[in-house]
Design an enzyme around this catalytic site. Structure first.
Site, mmCIF file in Angstrom:
data_model
loop_
_atom_site.group_PDB
_atom_site.id
_atom_site.type_symbol
_atom_site.label_atom_id
_atom_site.label_comp_id
_atom_site.label_asym_id
_atom_site.label_seq_id
_atom_site.Cartn_x
_atom_site.Cartn_y
_atom_site.Cartn_z
ATOM 1 N N SER A 114 7.102 -0.779 -13.152
ATOM 2 C CA SER A 114 7.511 -2.019 -12.514
ATOM 3 C C SER A 114 6.628 -2.422 -11.336
ATOM 4 C CB SER A 114 8.959 -1.903 -12.036
ATOM 5 O OG SER A 114 9.095 -0.874 -11.078
ATOM 6 N N SER A 127 6.720 4.019 -12.878
ATOM 7 C CA SER A 127 6.429 2.676 -12.373
ATOM 8 C C SER A 127 5.282 2.601 -11.381
ATOM 9 C CB SER A 127 7.685 2.072 -11.731
ATOM 10 O OG SER A 127 8.596 1.677 -12.728
ATOM 11 N N LYS A 176 5.346 -3.269 -2.343
ATOM 12 C CA LYS A 176 6.187 -3.779 -3.425
ATOM 13 C C LYS A 176 7.415 -4.449 -2.832
ATOM 14 C CE LYS A 176 8.295 -1.988 -7.721
ATOM 15 N NZ LYS A 176 8.414 -0.769 -8.546
#
Length: 465
Positions: free
Chosen positions: A171, A195, A96
């Protein structure tokens, strides 16, 4: 009796039976060690998939094709010389884009950090490299990790590979998309209130949020430091465990868990409220399967938590902490360049200005009290079960915070939690089952999830390419 030769033949068949990127990380690692493939072949297969899928799915912000091929070539030389670096030697992964990689932009999907080039790897990424991983690139996400739909990235909206009109979750949406679409063998995300687990559920993969503090979070953009976790998304629970260990967490797989002794607790109060009927039916079937593999499942009553008046269903202390800490981290950016934020991010952040120091300290005291003694939560069960979310992935523009309700509480408590795929709706959208254990009992989660995978094939389903 299964001999080593027969095992090798079966393994080769498993790897060859599907496109390389859809093999599990464990299968790929074993095939590498047995010289049935090469790191460069695995890396090229992933890069080919990325090139084909990126225009449609926007899973990546940065693709490191040249350096990944160079790293893979070096990994193959090391393996040929009998010098494997670790359990992930030669395995292509992606992280990420809030995790620092030396010399590579860390944007956190924000225009604020468009030119942010870190001078060193985050400790978690350094651990992955020491284990032998190949870095394919940086994955798309919601801006500064403060949303759950995938829509607030400054670098395009990540899209669900099962239906690109639907959210991949956030996210860590790009991380889940990359696994589901066969773009890498493992991905790293972050989880402050769901997330990792929500994208895992929406995209039909496994996501693990370990015990708070199990994985070092230094070198990752902060959302709320008291609640932030780094963790893996992968095709199977075993793959997730291998990645979790490689990130720096304590060993999981070497522990021996008697799955038949595990007591399952159905936390129905609140967590099943307003659940989608089709999701409820799929969960019931999955729980029946898991109950037969363990000591059984029964309803449990959990300790009560004070709920937020502004975020119904969320613990009050959680809502206060995430608001206050995220605002404090971004206060200077909000003052100097507010227009650079996505409007949703700016709205989320500015709400934290209303949390007074006294309210914040009271919330922290509640967090410390809850984490000091987890035993009341596990007197009736070893593993708690909830839906990961009350329904499958929603179409873009139709979101509701209720989709994080079942996940956020476990960030406040710091308990490990795992989401695994447990079925598909009639519209071919995945549904996730969430398993929660006591602190440092990730081994119980992995053992139960692995047993479930041996009796189901939901984790093997692939979206249409």
């Amino acid at each position: 009796m299964l001999t080593r030769r027969h095992f090798a033949a079966l393994l080769a068949t498993a790897v060859q039976a599907q496109p390389l990127p859809y093999s599990t990380l464990t299968e790929a690692a074993q095939a590498l060690r047995r010289r049935q493939t090469t790191s460069l072949a695995l890396t090229n297969a992933c890069l080919d998939r990325i090139a084909a899928a990126q225009p449609r799915l926007h899973a990546f912000i940065t693709v490191l094709a040249d350096s990944a091929r160079a790293e893979a070539t070096a990994a193959d030389r090391e393996l040929a010389a009998g010098r494997p670096r670790g359990p992930l030697h030669g395995i292509p992964l992606a992280v990420k884009d809030l995790l620092d990689a030396k010399g590579v932009p860390t944007t956190a999907a924000s225009r604020h950090w468009a030119n942010n080039i870190p001078a060193q790897d985050a400790p978690a990424l350094a651990n992955l490299r020491r284990a032998g991983a190949i870095l394919l690139g940086k994955l798309n996400m919601d801006e500064f990790a403060y949303n759950f739909t995938g829509e607030t990235s400054a670098y395009g909206t990540a899209r669900n590979p099962w239906n690109p009109a639907h959210s991949p979750g956030g996210s860590s949406g790009g991380s889940a998309v990359a696994i589901a679409a066969g773009l890498c063998f493992g991905a790293i995300g972050s989880d402050t209130g769901g997330s990792i687990r929500l994208p895992a559920a929406f995209c039909g993969v496994t996501g693990l949020k370990g015990t708070y503090g199990a994985v070092p979070t230094a070198g990752a953009a902060v959302l709320a430091g008291s609640l932030d976790h780094l963790g893996p998304l992968a095709r199977t629970a075993e793959d997730a465990a291998r990645l979790h260990e490689a990130l720096g967490a304590p060993p999981i797989l070497e522990k021996r868990v008697n799955v038949k002794s595990l007591r399952l607790g159905l936390a129905r109060q609140l967590f099943w409220d307003n659940i989608d009927p089709e999701t409820d039916s799929l969960l019931a079937a999955a729980i029946q399967t898991l109950a037969a593999l363990t000591a059984g499942a029964r309803p449990v009553t959990l300790p009560p938590l004070t709920r937020s008046p502004l975020l119904p269903g969320f613990p009050h202390a959680y809502a206060e902490i995430i608001a206050a800490e995220s605002y404090a981290y971004h206060a200077q950016r909000l003052q100097q360049n507010p227009a650079l934020f996505h409007p949703t991010t700016k709205t989320n952040l500015t709400g934290g200005a209303d949390v007074t120091p006294a309210r914040y300290q009271a919330a922290l005291a509640e967090l410390r009290r809850l984490r000091a003694d987890p035993t009341p939560w596990f007197r009736q069960a070893d593993i708690l079960l909830t839906p990961t979310a009350p329904g499958p992935a929603f179409p873009f523009g139709q979101h509701d915070l209720v989709y994080l309700r079942n996940a956020a509480q476990w960030n406040l408590l710091g308990f490990p939690a795992l989401s695994l795929p447990c079925g598909f709706t009639k519209n071919n959208l995945p549904v996730g089952l969430q398993l929660i254990a006591a602190p440092h009992r990730e081994d119980q989660l992995i053992a139960a999830a692995t047993a479930f995978e041996r009796h189901t094939d939901w984790h093997r389903k692939q979206p249409r390419s």
